[in-house]
Enzyme design. Structure first.
Site, short mmCIF file in Angstrom:
data_model
loop_
_atom_site.label_atom_id
_atom_site.label_comp_id
_atom_site.label_asym_id
_atom_site.label_seq_id
_atom_site.Cartn_x
_atom_site.Cartn_y
_atom_site.Cartn_z
N PRO A 10 0.72 -1.28 0.05
CA PRO A 10 0.09 -0.26 0.02
C PRO A 10 1.04 1.37 -0.18
O PRO A 10 1.91 1.30 0.70
CB PRO A 10 -0.69 -0.12 1.18
N ASN A 11 0.43 2.14 -0.80
CA ASN A 11 0.84 3.63 -0.80
C ASN A 11 2.17 3.58 -1.63
O ASN A 11 2.70 4.79 -1.89
CB ASN A 11 1.01 4.10 0.67
N ARG A 18 5.83 12.24 -2.88
CA ARG A 18 5.73 12.88 -1.66
C ARG A 18 6.67 12.18 -0.70
O ARG A 18 7.24 11.02 -1.08
CB ARG A 18 4.32 12.66 -1.15
N TYR A 23 11.45 8.59 1.44
CA TYR A 23 11.55 7.48 0.38
C TYR A 23 12.51 8.23 -1.11
O TYR A 23 12.44 7.43 -1.76
CB TYR A 23 9.97 7.27 0.23
N ASN A 79 7.98 -5.49 -1.14
CA ASN A 79 8.03 -4.38 -0.03
C ASN A 79 6.22 -4.41 0.39
O ASN A 79 5.61 -3.80 -0.34
CB ASN A 79 8.44 -3.18 -0.86
N ALA A 82 3.00 -0.85 4.95
CA ALA A 82 2.72 -0.91 6.19
C ALA A 82 2.09 -1.92 6.57
O ALA A 82 1.94 -2.55 7.84
CB ALA A 82 1.59 0.17 6.24
N HIS A 85 3.93 -4.51 9.20
CA HIS A 85 3.68 -4.36 10.69
C HIS A 85 2.57 -4.77 11.08
O HIS A 85 2.01 -4.83 12.49
CB HIS A 85 3.92 -2.95 11.06
N ASP A 92 1.05 -15.85 6.61
CA ASP A 92 0.49 -17.14 6.40
C ASP A 92 0.87 -17.45 4.93
O ASP A 92 0.91 -18.70 4.56
CB ASP A 92 -0.73 -17.17 6.96
N GLU A 103 12.37 -9.82 1.75
CA GLU A 103 11.44 -8.57 2.44
C GLU A 103 12.38 -7.55 1.84
O GLU A 103 13.43 -7.57 2.33
CB GLU A 103 11.13 -8.90 3.66
N HIS A 105 12.70 -3.12 2.36
CA HIS A 105 12.42 -1.80 2.79
C HIS A 105 13.11 -0.69 2.19
O HIS A 105 14.52 -0.82 2.60
CB HIS A 105 12.30 -1.73 4.09
N ILE A 106 12.68 0.41 1.62
CA ILE A 106 13.30 1.57 1.13
C ILE A 106 14.32 2.18 2.35
O ILE A 106 15.34 2.57 2.33
CB ILE A 106 12.47 2.48 0.35
N SER A 107 13.45 2.62 3.20
CA SER A 107 13.96 3.21 4.41
C SER A 107 14.33 2.03 5.55
O SER A 107 14.13 0.99 5.60
CB SER A 107 12.98 4.08 4.93
N ARG A 112 13.35 4.30 12.73
CA ARG A 112 12.06 4.88 12.50
C ARG A 112 11.22 4.82 13.85
O ARG A 112 11.80 4.21 14.91
CB ARG A 112 11.18 4.86 11.42
N ARG A 116 7.26 0.50 13.76
CA ARG A 116 8.01 0.20 12.26
C ARG A 116 9.04 -1.03 12.61
O ARG A 116 9.50 -1.57 11.74
CB ARG A 116 8.45 1.19 11.25
O1 CA2 Z 1 10.78 1.79 3.94
C1 CA2 Z 1 9.93 1.07 3.19
O2 CA2 Z 1 10.17 0.78 2.02
C2 CA2 Z 1 8.46 0.99 3.87
O3 CA2 Z 1 8.07 -0.35 3.69
C3 CA2 Z 1 7.32 1.74 3.24
C4 CA2 Z 1 6.06 1.75 4.17
C5 CA2 Z 1 6.14 1.89 5.55
O4 CA2 Z 1 5.12 1.66 6.09
C6 CA2 Z 1 7.23 0.96 6.10
O5 CA2 Z 1 7.04 1.23 7.29
C7 CA2 Z 1 8.45 1.13 5.40
C8 CA2 Z 1 5.15 2.99 3.65
C9 CA2 Z 1 5.18 3.20 1.80
C10 CA2 Z 1 4.61 4.48 1.53
O6 CA2 Z 1 5.18 5.03 0.69
C11 CA2 Z 1 4.97 6.33 0.33
C12 CA2 Z 1 5.77 7.04 -0.49
C13 CA2 Z 1 5.95 8.33 -0.76
C14 CA2 Z 1 4.64 9.10 -0.16
C15 CA2 Z 1 3.87 8.40 0.74
C16 CA2 Z 1 4.08 7.03 0.98
#
Ligand code: CA2
Length: 151
Positions: A10-11, A18, A23, A79, A82, A85, A92, A103, A105-107, A112, A116
């Site tokens: 998601p997202n 943004r 990110y 990836n 959210a 978490h 499963d 798995e 994660h970009i960040s 954080r 997370r």
């Molecule tokens: O660091 C990552 O890749 C995450 O999986 C990104 C998720 C976050 O919930 C994880 O804790 C870490 C969020 C992805 C949302 O990405 C956005 C990108 C630009 C603007 C808003 C959200």
């Protein structure tokens, strides 16, 4: 041709539009192009997807698991966004189809917020790539390819 899957939760469709301080500025379509280039260099076909829906991600994981069992794919990079978490269902699904999965994660989620720091996916992942920005996708594809190679 053998496939490698890259799934995004998601997202992540908002990537590059943004929150650049967290990110970066690369869009998801740029990430797809980077992944395609890397997959092709390794002789793999890339199947790339993003969904905001948990059930869709689970369907894709099950399909990827079946493809690996059939010898048509090496595994998946995920990836989970959210859902990392929150989702016992993703845990499963990965475990259920025994999908080789990295798995990603970009960040660096461990730098954080505490919410997370826990992942439902990590215990069923073959490997984890965290905090390398979008370059992590390339590293994850390489890692999966290396792990899949018969010795
Ligand atoms: O660091 C990552 O890749 C995450 O999986 C990104 C998720 C976050 O919930 C994880 O804790 C870490 C969020 C992805 C949302 O990405 C956005 C990108 C630009 C603007 C808003 C959200």
């Amino acid at each position: 041709m053998t496939s490698v899957y890259v799934f995004n939760g998601p997202n992540l469709n908002l990537l590059g539009t943004r929150k650049p301080e967290v990110y970066g500025t690369t869009t998801l379509s740029d990430v797809e192009a980077m992944c395609r280039e890397e997959a092709e260099a390794l002789g793999l076909e890339l199947v790339f997807g993003q969904s905001n829906h948990e059930g869709q991600l689970i369907d894709w994981i099950q399909e990827a698991g079946a493809a690996v069992k059939a010898g048509q794919a090496i595994g998946a990079v995920l990836n989970p966004g959210a859902y990392t978490h929150t989702s016992v269902a993703l845990h499963d699904a990965i475990e259920g189809v025994e999908l080789p999965l990295i798995e990603l994660h970009i960040s660096n989620v461990h730098r954080r917020e505490p919410f997370r720091h826990h992942s439902y996916v990590s215990p069923v992942a073959s490997g984890i790539v965290v905090g390398f920005g979008v370059y992590g996708y390339v590293l994850a594809i390489r890692g999966l390819h290396n792990a899949a190679r018969p010795v």
